[in-house]
Design an enzyme around this catalytic site. Structure first.
Site, short mmCIF file in Angstrom:
data_model
loop_
_atom_site.label_atom_id
_atom_site.label_comp_id
_atom_site.label_asym_id
_atom_site.label_seq_id
_atom_site.Cartn_x
_atom_site.Cartn_y
_atom_site.Cartn_z
N GLU A 42 -13.69 45.63 -23.34
CA GLU A 42 -12.65 44.56 -23.98
C GLU A 42 -12.37 45.47 -25.28
O GLU A 42 -13.06 46.03 -26.14
CB GLU A 42 -13.46 43.44 -24.36
CG GLU A 42 -12.52 42.53 -25.05
CD GLU A 42 -13.57 41.28 -25.31
OE1 GLU A 42 -12.76 39.98 -25.63
OE2 GLU A 42 -14.58 41.25 -25.06
N LYS A 129 -6.63 37.03 -21.55
CA LYS A 129 -7.77 36.24 -21.64
C LYS A 129 -7.40 35.00 -21.96
O LYS A 129 -6.84 34.64 -22.86
CB LYS A 129 -8.75 36.42 -23.00
CG LYS A 129 -10.17 36.39 -22.89
CD LYS A 129 -10.84 36.97 -24.13
CE LYS A 129 -12.44 36.53 -24.25
NZ LYS A 129 -13.17 37.19 -25.19
N CYS A 163 -15.22 39.11 -21.02
CA CYS A 163 -16.33 38.74 -21.87
C CYS A 163 -16.83 37.28 -21.47
O CYS A 163 -16.90 37.14 -20.24
CB CYS A 163 -15.78 38.68 -23.22
SG CYS A 163 -16.99 38.98 -24.46
#
Length: 306
Positions: A42, A129, A163
């Site tokens: 990430e 995200k 994540c």
């Protein structure tokens, strides 16, 4: 059997050119060692500002925090910019499929994005995200369902979940329904509990899981970078923990901590088929008569012009 690589390395914070150079060097190393796909952590391009508060206590914003954000924004990239073009060109020259975390700038908003590069077509997907975690919401916008992208590779269908999105059960279900076979999880979560999460997802989705975490120390950041809290691992800002897991839950590589490295594992595409004998969370083990998930995949724009 084909080989996948998971890159555990740190970005070069606030330095786009150096981060892209490092990514291409690591892509080349992975390909030279036989990998057909490489997964990066990430925010590898653009960096993860660990320990910064951007001068934003509740009800206040500081001038210094705004200057910090200006520097961070200047280190972001655009999907149609020269930096992403360099990455895509390197993937093409190497014949390597790449998943890499970037900080994407779109207009005046930043997104934490997982870029998917196909050596034949360039950008095959860019997943923003959906749910930044905690104070990440101050500096990153929210993605929408239009970027739940997957791409086909010689190793199988690849999808990316970033994540703590991996703790969103409905998002995982959506990715399983898209037929993901290599579930990529770029992250900066370096806690020991992360390996258990990745193993659970491999078993739940009957999919290979490739999770790449940064390893970066505080001295990699500029001298004036504000670490405004005591970091749990001292001078190690993010300590890694990258891992590769098979659809059976068998750990094929990792987790590895406290060093830069590339993890490799052979991927058996037939392992997924065998593991669905007794479990398919979107097929014979689902109960659509009781549970139903609707995923809105149209772009959600704040302004539309007829």
């Amino acid at each position: 059997m084909p080989t996948a690589a998971v890159v555990q390395a740190g970005s070069v914070p606030f330095d786009i050119d150096a981060s892209v150079d490092k990514a291409i060097r690591l892509m080349t190393e992975a390909r030279d060692n036989g990998a057909e796909i490489a997964v990066f952590p990430e925010a590898f391009i653009g960096g993860y500002p660990k320990g910064s508060t951007f001068g934003a206590p509740v009800g206040l914003r500081t001038d210094d925090g705004r200057r910090q954000y200006e520097r961070y924004s200047n280190g972001a990239v655009t999907l149609d910019g020269p930096d992403v073009e360099r990455l895509a060109e390197a993937a093409k020259e190497l014949g390597l499929f790449v998943v890499i975390g970037i900080i994407e700038r779109l207009g005046n908003t930043l997104y934490c994005t997982a870029l998917m590069l196909d050596p034949g077509v360039g950008i095959a997907g860019a997943h923003r995200k959906l749910m930044p975690t905690g104070s990440e919401r101050l500096i990153w916008g929210f993605g929408d369902g239009s970027t739940l992208d997957t791409m086909d590779t010689p190793l199988g269908r690849v999808g990316s979940v970033i994540c703590w999105e991996n703790y969103m059960p409905l998002l995982r279900q959506a990715m399983y329904a898209k037929g993901v076979e290599l579930y990529c999880a770029p992250t900066v979560d370096d806690r020991p509990t992360w390996a258990a999460t990745m193993t659970h997802i491999a078993l739940e989705g009957r999919t290979h899981v490739l999770s790449a975490c940064q390893f970066i120390t505080t001295d990699a950041y500029p001298d004036d970078h504000p670490f405004e809290v005591d970091l749990p691992y001292g001078s190690t800002a993010i300590r890694g923990g990258s891992i590769i897991v098979a659809p059976t839950g068998e750990v094929l590589a990792g987790p590895v901590y406290d060093e830069e490295t590339i993890l490799y594992a052979e991927i058996d595409p037939t392992a997924k088929t065998r593991s669905h004998l007794d479990f398919d969370v979107v097929g014979h083990y689902s109960r659509p008569d009781v549970f139903e998930l609707t995923v809105r995949t149209e772009p959600r724009n704040s302004v539309s012009f007829d």
